[in-house]
Design a protein around this motif. Structure first.
Motif, PDB file in Angstrom:
ATOM      1  N   LYS A  14       0.867  -1.177   0.000  1.00 43.58           N
ATOM      2  CA  LYS A  14       0.000   0.000   0.000  1.00 43.58           C
ATOM      3  C   LYS A  14       0.905   1.229   0.000  1.00 43.58           C
ATOM      4  CE  LYS A  14      -3.823   0.264   2.224  1.00 43.58           C
ATOM      5  NZ  LYS A  14      -4.870   0.344   3.263  1.00 43.58           N
ATOM      6  N   PHE A  15       1.091   1.816  -1.157  1.00 43.97           N
ATOM      7  CA  PHE A  15       2.081   2.887  -1.243  1.00 43.97           C
ATOM      8  C   PHE A  15       1.663   4.139  -0.478  1.00 43.97           C
ATOM      9  CE2 PHE A  15      -0.319   3.214  -5.307  1.00 43.97           C
ATOM     10  CZ  PHE A  15      -0.875   4.479  -5.145  1.00 43.97           C
ATOM     11  N   GLU A  16       0.342   4.300  -0.213  1.00 50.51           N
ATOM     12  CA  GLU A  16      -0.093   5.502   0.499  1.00 50.51           C
ATOM     13  C   GLU A  16       0.168   5.429   1.998  1.00 50.51           C
ATOM     14  OE1 GLU A  16      -3.986   3.146  -0.209  1.00 50.51           O
ATOM     15  OE2 GLU A  16      -1.920   3.209  -0.933  1.00 50.51           O
ATOM     16  N   THR A  17       0.426   4.204   2.511  1.00 45.65           N
ATOM     17  CA  THR A  17       0.718   4.052   3.938  1.00 45.65           C
ATOM     18  C   THR A  17       2.101   3.459   4.203  1.00 45.65           C
ATOM     19  OG1 THR A  17      -0.227   1.824   4.071  1.00 45.65           O
ATOM     20  CG2 THR A  17      -1.736   3.686   4.412  1.00 45.65           C
ATOM     21  N   GLY A  18       2.720   2.886   3.162  1.00 46.02           N
ATOM     22  CA  GLY A  18       4.014   2.237   3.335  1.00 46.02           C
ATOM     23  C   GLY A  18       3.906   0.816   3.854  1.00 46.02           C
ATOM     24  N   GLU A  19       2.689   0.315   4.051  1.00 45.58           N
ATOM     25  CA  GLU A  19       2.502  -1.036   4.583  1.00 45.58           C
ATOM     26  C   GLU A  19       2.727  -2.096   3.508  1.00 45.58           C
ATOM     27  OE1 GLU A  19      -1.018  -1.016   7.736  1.00 45.58           O
ATOM     28  OE2 GLU A  19      -1.539   0.131   5.932  1.00 45.58           O
ATOM     29  N   VAL A  20       3.251  -3.242   3.930  1.00 45.07           N
ATOM     30  CA  VAL A  20       3.410  -4.396   3.058  1.00 45.07           C
ATOM     31  C   VAL A  20       2.744  -5.589   3.725  1.00 45.07           C
ATOM     32  CG1 VAL A  20       5.027  -5.976   1.931  1.00 45.07           C
ATOM     33  CG2 VAL A  20       5.571  -3.537   2.071  1.00 45.07           C
ATOM     34  N   PHE A  21       1.887  -6.266   2.966  1.00 40.13           N
ATOM     35  CA  PHE A  21       1.169  -7.427   3.471  1.00 40.13           C
ATOM     36  C   PHE A  21       1.637  -8.668   2.710  1.00 40.13           C
ATOM     37  CE2 PHE A  21      -1.365  -3.693   4.140  1.00 40.13           C
ATOM     38  CZ  PHE A  21      -1.903  -3.851   5.400  1.00 40.13           C
ATOM     39  N   THR A  22       1.681  -9.794   3.396  1.00 34.86           N
ATOM     40  CA  THR A  22       2.081 -11.051   2.783  1.00 34.86           C
ATOM     41  C   THR A  22       0.990 -12.086   2.969  1.00 34.86           C
ATOM     42  OG1 THR A  22       3.829 -12.744   2.696  1.00 34.86           O
ATOM     43  CG2 THR A  22       3.270 -11.879   4.863  1.00 34.86           C
ATOM     44  N   PHE A  23       0.846 -12.963   1.985  1.00 40.26           N
ATOM     45  CA  PHE A  23      -0.156 -14.016   2.122  1.00 40.26           C
ATOM     46  C   PHE A  23       0.352 -15.073   3.082  1.00 40.26           C
ATOM     47  CE2 PHE A  23      -2.242 -18.000   0.893  1.00 40.26           C
ATOM     48  CZ  PHE A  23      -3.559 -17.623   1.103  1.00 40.26           C
ATOM     49  N   ASP A  24      -0.412 -15.305   4.137  1.00 40.41           N
ATOM     50  CA  ASP A  24      -0.054 -16.302   5.147  1.00 40.41           C
ATOM     51  C   ASP A  24      -0.964 -17.518   4.964  1.00 40.41           C
ATOM     52  OD1 ASP A  24       0.159 -17.848   7.530  1.00 40.41           O
ATOM     53  OD2 ASP A  24       0.952 -16.089   8.571  1.00 40.41           O
ATOM     54  N   PRO A  25      -0.420 -18.655   4.506  1.00 42.41           N
ATOM     55  CA  PRO A  25      -1.260 -19.838   4.271  1.00 42.41           C
ATOM     56  C   PRO A  25      -1.891 -20.388   5.535  1.00 42.41           C
ATOM     57  CG  PRO A  25       1.067 -20.394   4.098  1.00 42.41           C
ATOM     58  CD  PRO A  25       0.999 -18.898   4.177  1.00 42.41           C
ATOM     59  N   ASP A  26      -1.267 -20.173   6.680  1.00 45.83           N
ATOM     60  CA  ASP A  26      -1.840 -20.666   7.928  1.00 45.83           C
ATOM     61  C   ASP A  26      -3.127 -19.918   8.283  1.00 45.83           C
ATOM     62  OD1 ASP A  26       0.250 -22.486   8.239  1.00 45.83           O
ATOM     63  OD2 ASP A  26       1.500 -21.012   9.274  1.00 45.83           O
ATOM     64  N   GLN A  27      -3.149 -18.628   7.977  1.00 44.58           N
ATOM     65  CA  GLN A  27      -4.337 -17.820   8.261  1.00 44.58           C
ATOM     66  C   GLN A  27      -5.234 -17.664   7.030  1.00 44.58           C
ATOM     67  OE1 GLN A  27      -3.670 -14.305  10.783  1.00 44.58           O
ATOM     68  NE2 GLN A  27      -1.500 -14.799  10.803  1.00 44.58           N
ATOM     69  N   ASN A  28      -4.704 -18.045   5.864  1.00 46.89           N
ATOM     70  CA  ASN A  28      -5.433 -18.014   4.604  1.00 46.89           C
ATOM     71  C   ASN A  28      -5.875 -16.603   4.203  1.00 46.89           C
ATOM     72  OD1 ASN A  28      -6.362 -19.310   2.268  1.00 46.89           O
ATOM     73  ND2 ASN A  28      -8.443 -19.472   3.075  1.00 46.89           N
ATOM     74  N   HIS A  29      -5.066 -15.621   4.528  1.00 48.25           N
ATOM     75  CA  HIS A  29      -5.315 -14.269   4.048  1.00 48.25           C
ATOM     76  C   HIS A  29      -4.033 -13.444   4.177  1.00 48.25           C
ATOM     77  CE1 HIS A  29      -5.589 -12.476   8.114  1.00 48.25           C
ATOM     78  NE2 HIS A  29      -6.275 -13.556   8.443  1.00 48.25           N
ATOM     79  N   PHE A  30      -4.080 -12.238   3.652  1.00 51.48           N
ATOM     80  CA  PHE A  30      -2.912 -11.368   3.717  1.00 51.48           C
ATOM     81  C   PHE A  30      -2.829 -10.711   5.091  1.00 51.48           C
ATOM     82  CE2 PHE A  30      -3.233 -11.878  -0.802  1.00 51.48           C
ATOM     83  CZ  PHE A  30      -1.927 -11.734  -1.265  1.00 51.48           C
ATOM     84  N   VAL A  31      -1.630 -10.715   5.643  1.00 52.66           N
ATOM     85  CA  VAL A  31      -1.395 -10.122   6.956  1.00 52.66           C
ATOM     86  C   VAL A  31      -0.189  -9.198   6.853  1.00 52.66           C
ATOM     87  CG1 VAL A  31      -2.312 -12.151   8.149  1.00 52.66           C
ATOM     88  CG2 VAL A  31       0.151 -11.993   7.689  1.00 52.66           C
ATOM     89  N   PRO A  32      -0.057  -8.251   7.789  1.00 54.62           N
ATOM     90  CA  PRO A  32       1.146  -7.418   7.786  1.00 54.62           C
ATOM     91  C   PRO A  32       2.394  -8.284   7.789  1.00 54.62           C
ATOM     92  CG  PRO A  32      -0.466  -6.514   9.295  1.00 54.62           C
ATOM     93  CD  PRO A  32      -1.006  -7.849   8.841  1.00 54.62           C
ATOM     94  N   LEU A  33       3.372  -7.905   7.003  1.00 57.58           N
ATOM     95  CA  LEU A  33       4.570  -8.722   6.818  1.00 57.58           C
ATOM     96  C   LEU A  33       5.218  -9.109   8.137  1.00 57.58           C
ATOM     97  CD1 LEU A  33       6.396  -9.931   4.624  1.00 57.58           C
ATOM     98  CD2 LEU A  33       7.722  -7.827   4.663  1.00 57.58           C
ATOM     99  N   ALA A  34       5.242  -8.197   9.090  1.00 59.96           N
ATOM    100  CA  ALA A  34       5.882  -8.465  10.378  1.00 59.96           C
ATOM    101  C   ALA A  34       5.124  -9.509  11.199  1.00 59.96           C
ATOM    102  CB  ALA A  34       6.001  -7.175  11.187  1.00 59.96           C
ATOM    103  N   GLU A  35       3.848  -9.735  10.874  1.00 56.74           N
ATOM    104  CA  GLU A  35       3.031 -10.666  11.652  1.00 56.74           C
ATOM    105  C   GLU A  35       2.931 -12.044  11.017  1.00 56.74           C
ATOM    106  OE1 GLU A  35      -0.793  -9.005  12.331  1.00 56.74           O
ATOM    107  OE2 GLU A  35      -0.011  -7.078  13.036  1.00 56.74           O
ATOM    108  N   SER A  36       3.548 -12.243   9.865  1.00 61.65           N
ATOM    109  CA  SER A  36       3.415 -13.506   9.163  1.00 61.65           C
ATOM    110  C   SER A  36       4.064 -14.630   9.940  1.00 61.65           C
ATOM    111  CB  SER A  36       4.049 -13.405   7.770  1.00 61.65           C
ATOM    112  OG  SER A  36       4.032 -14.656   7.125  1.00 61.65           O
ATOM    113  N   ALA A  37       3.339 -15.738  10.060  1.00 59.58           N
ATOM    114  CA  ALA A  37       3.862 -16.907  10.775  1.00 59.58           C
ATOM    115  C   ALA A  37       4.667 -17.807   9.881  1.00 59.58           C
ATOM    116  CB  ALA A  37       2.708 -17.694  11.396  1.00 59.58           C
ATOM    117  N   SER A  38       4.524 -17.628   8.560  1.00 61.07           N
ATOM    118  CA  SER A  38       5.187 -18.510   7.607  1.00 61.07           C
ATOM    119  C   SER A  38       5.912 -17.693   6.556  1.00 61.07           C
ATOM    120  CB  SER A  38       4.181 -19.428   6.913  1.00 61.07           C
ATOM    121  OG  SER A  38       4.812 -20.154   5.868  1.00 61.07           O
TER     122      SER A  38
END
Length: 221
Positions: free
Chosen positions: A185-209
């Motif tokens: 999200k370039f307007e906030t600087g946030e980066v999200f990653t797809f986490d297969p354990d949670q089956n959705h995109f989460v903040p990169l720092a919170e990804s379990a996998s």
């Protein structure tokens, strides 16, 4: 154009002189950490986003960060991917979508690209994205949320396309390559990653996998 020329002069005068030794080592070859596939959108700067130096990212940019499945278009995209995996031995591939993506907006509103036949044809490589959104998220009427969901689903679709490339499939089978799906999200600087354990995109720092699973789609909203 004058701004570009002035930028080159400033680079040579300030940046290059400070990191001269780094640039001199680049003549010995490249050993990038990852292949970074993202959109051609001018608002995305992969090296700045990841804070990497010259030689650390092998970058491929296409409209909508689209990766045609292998055999459908043996052009620059397939060649770049194959070279990154087979020759440069990258250990990771990131497909990074982004907010407010014009290509994804074109998927949702095909009439917007009617006068751009090349763009319209290229977006066919994201037809699965369009179908997923149209058939599974018809109830989602908010335009901004619908566009963002399309961006997310498209990252997963393109990861699946990436797996069809022989060099990628072979390297994954050997345990030498991992795939990652990101949304920036370039307007906030946030980066999200797809986490297969949670089956959705989460903040990169919170990804379990650390590894994405492109075979899974987002849960219904």
């Amino acid at each position: 154009m004058q701004q570009l020329v002035q930028g080159i002069h400033r680079f040579q005068r300030e940046i290059f002189s400070q990191d001269k030794k780094l640039f001199e080592t680049l003549v010995e070859g490249q050993h990038p950490l990852a292949l970074f596939i993202t959109c051609s959108d001018s608002r995305i700067d992969p090296s700045r986003l990841t804070q990497t130096k010259p030689g650390e990212l092998f970058i491929q940019r296409t409209a909508g960060n689209i990766v045609p499945s292998y055999g459908s278009n043996l052009g620059g995209e397939a060649a770049t991917i194959e070279y990154a995996v087979a020759a440069l031995k990258v250990r990771d591939i990131v497909i990074c979508g982004h907010s407010h993506c014009g290509a994804m907006a074109g998927i949702l509103k095909p009439e917007a690209v009617n006068k751009m036949p090349a763009v319209r044809a290229y977006l066919q490589y994201a037809e699965a994205t369009r179908r997923i959104v149209e058939e599974n998220y018809a109830h989602l009427t908010d335009p901004a949320r619908r566009l963002m969901l399309t961006v997310e689903e498209n990252v997963l679709v393109q990861l699946e396309n990436l797996r069809t490339h022989p060099a990628v499939a072979a390297a994954i089978a050997r345990g030498e390559l991992k795939l990652h799906g990101w949304v920036y999200k370039f307007e906030t600087g946030e980066v999200f990653t797809f986490d297969p354990d949670q089956n959705h995109f989460v903040p990169l720092a919170e990804s379990a996998s650390p590894q994405s699973e492109p075979h899974r789609s987002l849960p219904p909203i």
